[in-house]
Motif scaffolding. Structure first.
Motif, mmCIF file in Angstrom:
data_model
loop_
_atom_site.group_PDB
_atom_site.id
_atom_site.type_symbol
_atom_site.label_atom_id
_atom_site.label_comp_id
_atom_site.label_asym_id
_atom_site.label_seq_id
_atom_site.Cartn_x
_atom_site.Cartn_y
_atom_site.Cartn_z
ATOM 1 N N ASN A 85 6.820 -11.367 63.305
ATOM 2 C CA ASN A 85 7.150 -10.020 62.840
ATOM 3 C C ASN A 85 6.476 -8.914 63.641
ATOM 4 O O ASN A 85 6.539 -7.753 63.249
ATOM 5 C CB ASN A 85 6.766 -9.863 61.355
ATOM 6 C CG ASN A 85 7.650 -10.704 60.461
ATOM 7 O OD1 ASN A 85 8.821 -10.924 60.758
ATOM 8 N ND2 ASN A 85 7.093 -11.191 59.370
ATOM 9 N N TYR A 128 7.756 -4.154 53.916
ATOM 10 C CA TYR A 128 7.151 -5.482 53.984
ATOM 11 C C TYR A 128 6.607 -5.815 52.595
ATOM 12 O O TYR A 128 5.404 -5.779 52.361
ATOM 13 C CB TYR A 128 6.061 -5.511 55.059
ATOM 14 C CG TYR A 128 6.622 -5.360 56.454
ATOM 15 C CD1 TYR A 128 6.995 -6.475 57.192
ATOM 16 C CD2 TYR A 128 6.812 -4.106 57.018
ATOM 17 C CE1 TYR A 128 7.533 -6.343 58.466
ATOM 18 C CE2 TYR A 128 7.352 -3.957 58.294
ATOM 19 C CZ TYR A 128 7.711 -5.083 59.006
ATOM 20 O OH TYR A 128 8.247 -4.946 60.266
ATOM 21 N N GLY A 149 13.869 -4.469 56.278
ATOM 22 C CA GLY A 149 13.057 -5.141 55.252
ATOM 23 C C GLY A 149 13.581 -4.901 53.855
ATOM 24 O O GLY A 149 14.565 -4.220 53.624
ATOM 25 N N ASP A 186 0.941 1.387 59.489
ATOM 26 C CA ASP A 186 1.277 0.544 58.346
ATOM 27 C C ASP A 186 0.337 0.940 57.211
ATOM 28 O O ASP A 186 -0.888 0.949 57.396
ATOM 29 C CB ASP A 186 1.086 -0.937 58.681
ATOM 30 C CG ASP A 186 1.981 -1.399 59.825
ATOM 31 O OD1 ASP A 186 3.053 -0.790 60.027
ATOM 32 O OD2 ASP A 186 1.606 -2.363 60.510
#
Length: 189
Positions: free
Chosen positions: A131, A171, A188, A145
């Motif tokens: 990923n 995610y 996602g 993130d």
């Protein structure tokens, strides 16, 4: 890489902005060029790093100008914590994160999981997971993130998507949302 212009902003003017701004800035509006509008005279970021234990709560934009001292602090905070490599974080990513946070209406800081990644870190992560993109925008300081304890991945992603300001990755299995200032796209679940 971001460009910082000298603004002549002093700590006194920043404190004045805090005093004059007792309530949160107005909501941001969607649109690639308009997602940071409507924020009033200031923009701010509130972050916590689960990796380093550091906290950051600062005003980074006042009256149409990025605050150089704040941008330097952001660049350091978003560094590759594995090797302390610092890189300029693209202001579009910073504005995108701030806009979504504002839309969520929370006082809780984002938890930063990954900001800038050095080539060595990205290669190591790619070897461990399929990923991780080979040409990740993290390598250019254009991605982050994040997670919030009080909001789900879906809630954060919906706020980010409404900004229409870049890439938004969900995610859910790892409980984080990817923000980047690249092409406007989603993935996602």
């Amino acid at each position: 890489m971001c460009e910082n212009k000298s603004t002549g902003v002093t700590r006194r003017s920043i404190l004045g902005a805090f005093a004059a701004t007792a309530i949160s800035a107005a909501p941001f509006f969607p649109g690639v060029t308009a997602y940071a509008r409507g924020s009033g005279d200031i923009r701010k970021l509130h972050f916590y790093s689960g990796r380093t234990g550091e906290r950051m709560n600062l005003i980074y934009w006042i009256d149409g100008n990025y605050v150089p001292e704040s941008m330097a602090e952001i660049n350091h905070f978003f560094r590759d914590w594995r090797n302390n490599a610092v890189h300029g974080i693209d202001v579009r990513t910073i504005d995108f994160l701030a806009a979504a946070h504002n839309l969520l209406g929370v006082n809780e800081p984002y938890m930063l999981l990954s900001g800038y990644r050095s080539p060595q870190t990205n290669a190591m992560l790619r070897a461990r997971s399929r990923n991780v993109a080979q040409n990740s925008l993290h390598l250019r300081g254009q991605a982050a993130d994040v997670r919030l304890q009080s909001r789900s991945v879906s809630q954060i992603a919906r706020a980010a998507e409404s900004c229409a300001a870049g890439g938004v990755g969900r995610y859910s299995g790892s409980n984080f949302v990817h923000f980047d200032c690249g092409a406007n796209r989603t993935w996602g679940r």
